[in-house]
Design a protein around this motif. Structure first.
Motif, PDB file in Angstrom:
ATOM      1  N   LEU A   1      51.249   4.845  73.650  1.00 45.61           N
ATOM      2  CA  LEU A   1      51.127   3.395  73.519  1.00 45.61           C
ATOM      3  C   LEU A   1      49.699   2.941  73.818  1.00 45.61           C
ATOM      4  O   LEU A   1      49.129   2.116  73.103  1.00 45.61           O
ATOM      5  CB  LEU A   1      52.124   2.700  74.451  1.00 45.61           C
ATOM      6  N   ARG A   2      49.108   3.495  74.882  1.00 45.33           N
ATOM      7  CA  ARG A   2      47.730   3.141  75.238  1.00 45.33           C
ATOM      8  C   ARG A   2      46.762   3.514  74.116  1.00 45.33           C
ATOM      9  O   ARG A   2      45.841   2.758  73.780  1.00 45.33           O
ATOM     10  CB  ARG A   2      47.331   3.841  76.524  1.00 45.33           C
TER      11      ARG A   2
ATOM     12  N   GLY B   1      41.627  -2.503  70.600  1.00 46.83           N
ATOM     13  CA  GLY B   1      40.397  -2.349  71.379  1.00 46.83           C
ATOM     14  C   GLY B   1      40.683  -1.932  72.805  1.00 46.83           C
ATOM     15  O   GLY B   1      41.660  -1.235  73.080  1.00 46.83           O
ATOM     16  N   GLU B   2      39.855  -2.391  73.716  1.00 46.94           N
ATOM     17  CA  GLU B   2      39.945  -1.986  75.118  1.00 46.94           C
ATOM     18  C   GLU B   2      41.327  -2.278  75.717  1.00 46.94           C
ATOM     19  O   GLU B   2      41.918  -3.324  75.463  1.00 46.94           O
ATOM     20  CB  GLU B   2      38.872  -2.728  75.920  1.00 46.94           C
TER      21      GLU B   2
ATOM     22  N   ARG C   1      62.623  -4.782  73.601  1.00 50.75           N
ATOM     23  CA  ARG C   1      61.716  -4.606  72.463  1.00 50.75           C
ATOM     24  C   ARG C   1      60.573  -5.586  72.626  1.00 50.75           C
ATOM     25  O   ARG C   1      60.775  -6.696  73.084  1.00 50.75           O
ATOM     26  CB  ARG C   1      62.358  -4.994  71.154  1.00 50.75           C
ATOM     27  N   PHE C   2      59.407  -5.143  72.204  1.00 47.96           N
ATOM     28  CA  PHE C   2      58.211  -5.978  72.316  1.00 47.96           C
ATOM     29  C   PHE C   2      57.386  -5.842  71.040  1.00 47.96           C
ATOM     30  O   PHE C   2      57.498  -4.859  70.318  1.00 47.96           O
ATOM     31  CB  PHE C   2      57.337  -5.520  73.490  1.00 47.96           C
ATOM     32  N   THR C   3      56.526  -6.842  70.809  1.00 50.77           N
ATOM     33  CA  THR C   3      55.505  -6.722  69.786  1.00 50.77           C
ATOM     34  C   THR C   3      54.155  -6.713  70.496  1.00 50.77           C
ATOM     35  O   THR C   3      54.025  -7.180  71.624  1.00 50.77           O
ATOM     36  CB  THR C   3      55.543  -7.913  68.795  1.00 50.77           C
ATOM     37  N   PHE C   4      53.183  -6.155  69.826  1.00 50.01           N
ATOM     38  CA  PHE C   4      51.823  -6.201  70.358  1.00 50.01           C
ATOM     39  C   PHE C   4      51.315  -7.635  70.236  1.00 50.01           C
ATOM     40  O   PHE C   4      51.751  -8.382  69.359  1.00 50.01           O
ATOM     41  CB  PHE C   4      50.907  -5.258  69.576  1.00 50.01           C
ATOM     42  N   PRO C   5      50.396  -8.041  71.099  1.00 51.53           N
ATOM     43  CA  PRO C   5      49.882  -9.415  70.999  1.00 51.53           C
ATOM     44  C   PRO C   5      49.061  -9.615  69.745  1.00 51.53           C
ATOM     45  O   PRO C   5      48.538  -8.663  69.163  1.00 51.53           O
ATOM     46  CB  PRO C   5      49.001  -9.537  72.245  1.00 51.53           C
ATOM     47  N   GLU C   6      48.984 -10.854  69.309  1.00 46.22           N
ATOM     48  CA  GLU C   6      48.144 -11.201  68.157  1.00 46.22           C
ATOM     49  C   GLU C   6      46.685 -10.991  68.534  1.00 46.22           C
ATOM     50  O   GLU C   6      46.291 -11.267  69.649  1.00 46.22           O
ATOM     51  CB  GLU C   6      48.370 -12.668  67.755  1.00 46.22           C
TER      52      GLU C   6
END
Length: 140
Positions: free
Chosen positions: A33-34, A42-43, A134-139
């Protein structure tokens, strides 16, 4: 193709290595995931402290779930690119992560699994029963 799924598939074949996050070298489920986060967004949002293989089972703390809520967005709809959080057995803390790759009848997810490395697995009934969030990645 979803950028998170595309990034996750590029990690397939990476060996399992506890606390690692290096494509082609070694990773665990959090490391996968990282790595996807770094490749697409990005970071990383925070430094990851050392963690044991049992996570926080002895204390019962939902550390991984809390961290996911800090940096990801809750989702109720099954979609490719979702981060899926699993409880490996009833009553245990949630301690496994994957990225949903496909939905529908051929649903699958990509995860780093001890003894197997990074693989794409069917999101079968036994796996579905273990999903706790469940999650989504942030915009961006």
């Amino acid at each position: 193709m979803n950028p998170y799924v595309q990034a996750a598939r590029s990690w397939i074949g990476t060996p399992y290595l506890h606390q690692a996050s290096h494509r082609g070298v070694g990773t665990d489920c959090l490391g996968l995931l990282r790595g996807i986060w770094r490749e697409v967004l990005g970071e990383e949002p925070e430094a990851i402290p050392p963690y044991s293989r049992d996570w926080s089972e002895p204390s019962g703390e939902e550390r991984l779930w809390r961290a996911a809520r800090r940096h990801l967005c809750p989702s109720r709809i099954e979609a490719a690119g979702d981060v899926v959080l699993f409880r490996m057995r009833a009553g245990a803390v949630a301690k496994h992560l994957g990225i949903q790759a496909r939905t529908g009848a051929q649903a699958s997810f990509i995860h780093a699994y001890s003894g197997h490395g990074v693989v794409e697995s069917p999101l079968s009934t036994p796996w579905r029963r273990r999903i706790v969030a469940r999650f989504t990645f942030p915009e961006v």
